[in-house]
Design a protein around this motif. Sequence first.
Motif, short mmCIF file in Angstrom:
data_model
loop_
_atom_site.label_atom_id
_atom_site.label_comp_id
_atom_site.label_asym_id
_atom_site.label_seq_id
_atom_site.Cartn_x
_atom_site.Cartn_y
_atom_site.Cartn_z
N ASP A 105 0.85 -1.19 0.00
CA ASP A 105 0.00 0.00 0.00
C ASP A 105 0.88 1.24 0.00
O ASP A 105 1.90 1.29 0.70
N VAL A 106 0.50 2.24 -0.75
CA VAL A 106 1.24 3.49 -0.81
C VAL A 106 0.42 4.56 -0.09
O VAL A 106 -0.75 4.79 -0.42
N VAL A 107 1.04 5.18 0.91
CA VAL A 107 0.38 6.23 1.68
C VAL A 107 1.31 7.44 1.78
O VAL A 107 2.53 7.30 1.73
N GLN A 112 -2.66 9.82 3.88
CA GLN A 112 -3.54 9.71 2.73
C GLN A 112 -3.21 8.46 1.92
O GLN A 112 -2.07 8.22 1.56
N HIS A 113 -4.25 7.66 1.66
CA HIS A 113 -4.04 6.44 0.87
C HIS A 113 -3.96 6.79 -0.60
O HIS A 113 -4.87 7.42 -1.15
N VAL A 114 -2.89 6.39 -1.25
CA VAL A 114 -2.68 6.71 -2.66
C VAL A 114 -3.08 5.55 -3.55
O VAL A 114 -3.75 5.72 -4.58
N GLY A 115 -2.69 4.33 -3.17
CA GLY A 115 -3.00 3.17 -3.99
C GLY A 115 -2.12 1.99 -3.64
O GLY A 115 -1.62 1.89 -2.52
N VAL A 148 10.18 8.68 -1.78
CA VAL A 148 9.82 7.49 -1.00
C VAL A 148 10.61 7.54 0.30
O VAL A 148 11.79 7.22 0.35
N THR A 149 9.94 7.96 1.36
CA THR A 149 10.64 8.22 2.63
C THR A 149 10.71 7.00 3.53
O THR A 149 11.47 6.99 4.50
N GLY A 150 9.93 5.97 3.22
CA GLY A 150 9.98 4.78 4.07
C GLY A 150 9.35 3.57 3.40
O GLY A 150 8.37 3.68 2.68
N ARG A 157 3.62 -1.47 3.55
CA ARG A 157 3.30 -0.16 3.01
C ARG A 157 4.57 0.61 2.63
O ARG A 157 5.65 0.36 3.19
N ALA A 158 4.39 1.51 1.69
CA ALA A 158 5.44 2.45 1.29
C ALA A 158 4.93 3.85 1.60
O ALA A 158 3.80 4.20 1.24
N VAL A 159 5.76 4.63 2.28
CA VAL A 159 5.37 6.00 2.66
C VAL A 159 6.06 6.97 1.71
O VAL A 159 7.27 6.86 1.47
#
Length: 200
Positions: A105-107, A112-115, A148-150, A157-159
């Motif tokens: 999941d990308v947030v 905010q959920h991106v996709g 991509v900070t995390g 998830r990817a932050v």
Amino acid sequence: MQLVVARIGRAHGIKGEVTVEVRTDEPELRLGPGAVLATDPATAGPLTIETGRVHSGRLLLRFEGVRDRTGAEALRNTLLIAEVDPDEQPEDEDEYYDHQLIDLDVVTEDGQHVGRITEISHLPTQDLFVVERPDGSEVFVPFVEQIVTGIDLEEQRAVIDPPPGLIDDRGAEDEFADDHGADHGAEQGADHGVSSRDEA
């Protein structure tokens, strides 16, 4: 888990060597002497690497049992496939195997959920997340540390900290896709195996 790590090219010389198109960031690990690789088509393998060397900037391999140019030419365009433990981690802490990133999941940093990441596109200059949004559209997110900070594999998830226009401006996104579309399409089906979070 199977990863495509190379594609066999032309024969080199008359003693069974072949050129290979490397599709892994870890050739010394995946394509070293003694490595046993599955193949596509399967009838060509498995193949065991006997020797490897770099010549004029290209990797040359010789496989056990292949001793002449005819045998080498018969392997042309064969894909070499390595077995990878799903729990194996790349040595660099900022590198990930593609299968670890797919479906994350990308947030955004504010929640905010991106996709969801559906594909990793390996462009010449950087790696790119292909993110499917809830409405089915796609966002292209450069895999660089400023954006991509995390990456949290446990939380899946990817932050990201997206610059203005990356995810909230469709026009900017479409322009980015137009600029990179040809390269993105060229990478379909190529699995490099490792993605790196680079500095921009």
